[in-house]
Design a protein around this motif. Structure first.
Motif, PDB file in Angstrom:
ATOM      1  N   LYS A 133       0.709  -1.287   0.031  1.00  0.00           N
ATOM      2  CA  LYS A 133       0.076  -0.129   0.015  1.00  0.00           C
ATOM      3  C   LYS A 133       0.827   1.186   0.129  1.00  0.00           C
ATOM      4  CE  LYS A 133      -0.944   0.931   4.716  1.00  0.00           C
ATOM      5  NZ  LYS A 133      -1.520   0.604   5.997  1.00  0.00           N
ATOM      6  N   VAL A 134       0.285   2.368  -0.740  1.00  0.00           N
ATOM      7  CA  VAL A 134       1.175   3.527  -0.735  1.00  0.00           C
ATOM      8  C   VAL A 134       0.215   4.583  -0.316  1.00  0.00           C
ATOM      9  CG1 VAL A 134       2.162   5.281  -2.173  1.00  0.00           C
ATOM     10  CG2 VAL A 134       2.504   2.912  -2.702  1.00  0.00           C
ATOM     11  N   GLU A 135       0.779   5.326   0.731  1.00  0.00           N
ATOM     12  CA  GLU A 135      -0.182   6.662   1.463  1.00  0.00           C
ATOM     13  C   GLU A 135       0.545   7.703   0.813  1.00  0.00           C
ATOM     14  OE1 GLU A 135      -1.170   6.503   5.458  1.00  0.00           O
ATOM     15  OE2 GLU A 135      -0.264   4.515   5.483  1.00  0.00           O
ATOM     16  N   GLU A 136      -0.161   8.658   0.748  1.00  0.00           N
ATOM     17  CA  GLU A 136       0.365  10.196   0.295  1.00  0.00           C
ATOM     18  C   GLU A 136       0.099  11.022   1.562  1.00  0.00           C
ATOM     19  OE1 GLU A 136      -1.501  11.652  -3.165  1.00  0.00           O
ATOM     20  OE2 GLU A 136      -0.370  10.392  -4.204  1.00  0.00           O
ATOM     21  N   ARG A 137       1.027  11.805   2.031  1.00  0.00           N
ATOM     22  CA  ARG A 137       0.697  12.833   3.102  1.00  0.00           C
ATOM     23  C   ARG A 137       1.547  14.197   2.783  1.00  0.00           C
ATOM     24  NH1 ARG A 137       2.138   9.075   8.359  1.00  0.00           N
ATOM     25  NH2 ARG A 137       0.419   7.363   7.643  1.00  0.00           N
ATOM     26  N   ASP A 138       0.649  15.221   2.921  1.00  0.00           N
ATOM     27  CA  ASP A 138       0.912  16.575   2.409  1.00  0.00           C
ATOM     28  C   ASP A 138       2.272  16.763   3.487  1.00  0.00           C
ATOM     29  OD1 ASP A 138      -0.680  16.959   0.400  1.00  0.00           O
ATOM     30  OD2 ASP A 138      -2.218  18.032   1.388  1.00  0.00           O
ATOM     31  N   LEU A 139       3.089  17.476   2.695  1.00  0.00           N
ATOM     32  CA  LEU A 139       4.124  17.991   3.216  1.00  0.00           C
ATOM     33  C   LEU A 139       4.105  19.708   3.544  1.00  0.00           C
ATOM     34  CD1 LEU A 139       7.391  16.435   1.842  1.00  0.00           C
ATOM     35  CD2 LEU A 139       6.325  15.997   3.982  1.00  0.00           C
ATOM     36  N   THR A 140       3.032  20.024   4.522  1.00  0.00           N
ATOM     37  CA  THR A 140       2.881  21.619   4.578  1.00  0.00           C
ATOM     38  C   THR A 140       4.116  22.454   4.808  1.00  0.00           C
ATOM     39  OG1 THR A 140       2.112  21.078   6.740  1.00  0.00           O
ATOM     40  CG2 THR A 140       0.455  21.460   5.103  1.00  0.00           C
ATOM     41  N   ASN A 141       5.209  21.438   5.297  1.00  0.00           N
ATOM     42  CA  ASN A 141       6.342  22.227   5.869  1.00  0.00           C
ATOM     43  C   ASN A 141       7.486  21.839   4.962  1.00  0.00           C
ATOM     44  OD1 ASN A 141       6.475  19.512   6.486  1.00  0.00           O
ATOM     45  ND2 ASN A 141       7.570  19.749   8.210  1.00  0.00           N
ATOM     46  N   TRP A 142       7.250  21.737   3.675  1.00  0.00           N
ATOM     47  CA  TRP A 142       7.922  21.307   2.580  1.00  0.00           C
ATOM     48  C   TRP A 142       9.389  22.454   2.497  1.00  0.00           C
ATOM     49  CZ3 TRP A 142       9.524  23.837  -1.526  1.00  0.00           C
ATOM     50  CH2 TRP A 142       8.660  25.083  -2.134  1.00  0.00           C
ATOM     51  N   GLU A 143       9.057  23.511   2.683  1.00  0.00           N
ATOM     52  CA  GLU A 143      10.035  24.640   2.593  1.00  0.00           C
ATOM     53  C   GLU A 143      10.967  24.507   3.693  1.00  0.00           C
ATOM     54  OE1 GLU A 143       9.538  28.477   1.553  1.00  0.00           O
ATOM     55  OE2 GLU A 143       7.603  28.117   0.449  1.00  0.00           O
ATOM     56  N   LYS A 144      10.839  24.233   4.879  1.00  0.00           N
ATOM     57  CA  LYS A 144      11.685  23.861   6.171  1.00  0.00           C
ATOM     58  C   LYS A 144      12.611  22.683   5.743  1.00  0.00           C
ATOM     59  CE  LYS A 144       9.744  24.939   9.974  1.00  0.00           C
ATOM     60  NZ  LYS A 144       8.960  24.435  11.126  1.00  0.00           N
ATOM     61  N   ILE A 145      11.943  21.707   5.233  1.00  0.00           N
ATOM     62  CA  ILE A 145      12.907  20.602   4.810  1.00  0.00           C
ATOM     63  C   ILE A 145      13.502  20.782   3.672  1.00  0.00           C
ATOM     64  CG2 ILE A 145      12.360  18.215   3.902  1.00  0.00           C
ATOM     65  CD1 ILE A 145       9.693  17.962   5.258  1.00  0.00           C
ATOM     66  N   PHE A 146      13.309  21.470   2.616  1.00  0.00           N
ATOM     67  CA  PHE A 146      14.026  21.638   1.394  1.00  0.00           C
ATOM     68  C   PHE A 146      15.185  22.455   1.825  1.00  0.00           C
ATOM     69  CE2 PHE A 146      15.117  23.693  -2.534  1.00  0.00           C
ATOM     70  CZ  PHE A 146      14.982  22.720  -3.406  1.00  0.00           C
TER      71      PHE A 146
END
Lengths: 145, 145
Positions: free
Chosen positions: A96-109
């Motif tokens: 199974k594959v789940e997707e989860r939004d990365l609202t904090n993606w800028e911080k990660i990037f």
DNA sequence: GCATAATTGAAAAATTTTTTCAATTTAGCT
DNA sequence: AGCTAAATTGAAAAAATTTTTCAATTATGC
């Protein structure tokens, strides 16, 4: 400008097969589908479609950046049109594959070792594989017997 | 325990073809290779090897977690044995793929929306695509003409 | 060395991706 | 609405990739 208008402006004709694939992605804004999965679903509709057309439309939309190709453990290519940065979480046991939004993606990037102005970034993806809670529990139950 | 000893302990025989693939990865600790690339390199050696053996050994090592499969834009599977968390940076124009260590991977991982104890994580990957500095410059040079 | 069970390699099969080309359809123009 | 040119389609073939089969060979423990 809508996707359809944008395609038209690029001189790309809005033929029936293309519209069918476009609509498919519009109706399935999240999720990831192999070309064959899309074809199997669309070919049963009143207006039919060929595999080749699904294939070509996906390639086209990918090139134009409207959808994106991803590959999971099972190997072959899937397409998704959710281009907001998100996490793919795959269970290597049940698949199974789940997707989860990365609202904090800028911080990660910003934590990545990529100097500003080095890359003109078009895609940022994070994939995590592992064993999901359910599969972990299954194994435990089995071993208890 | 070395990889070879570990394989032996699992009852996996250290046949010549397997040793060749093992050595290949030992000699190429970073980088990513398709099965065919590995085969093309190894088949020219004194002791030859079949495609099937490269294929099977890669599958085996993948299942055992000694190497990992990745897929880039060009689609087919590549294997790498660098299992330390790292970033894959791919240029969509020239196709080149760079690897960069993620020494701060824990910090990044902790920002992901995965509750503690939910997944038994076996793989964590970050992929970024875009246009590299060189290709950006090329385009600019062309347009200036 | 021998037995036996695992492993190999060549070939076939299966699957997936891409290309070809004649027939059809689209979009713009009267 | 009909005409035309050019883009697009669909079926089939081709190419590429992945997986399986099975007889021959090889590694390992006795």
């Amino acid at each position: 400008m809508s996707l359809k208008e944008s395609l038209k402006q690029k001189g790309i004709r809005l033929s029936k097969p293309r519209l069918m694939v476009l609509e498919f992605f519009e109706n399935n804004p999240s999720g990831h589908f192999s070309i064959n999965e899309i074809y199997e679903i669309l070919k049963t509709q009143k207006q039919s479609i060929s595999f080749t057309s699904v294939y070509r439309t996906c390639k086209l939309l990918e090139k134009l950046g409207y959808i994106r190709a991803i590959t999971f453990e099972e190997r072959h290519v899937h397409y998704e049109c959710n281009l907001t940065p998100h996490l793919h979480l795959q269970c290597i046991s049940c698949g199974k594959v789940e997707e989860r939004d990365l609202t904090n993606w800028e911080k990660i990037f910003n934590l990545l070792p990529i100097p500003k102005n080095e890359y003109l970034v078009t895609c940022f993806r994070v994939q995590v594989s592992g064993i999901c809670k359910e599969c972990q529990d299954k194994v435990n139950t089995k071993e208890e017997k």
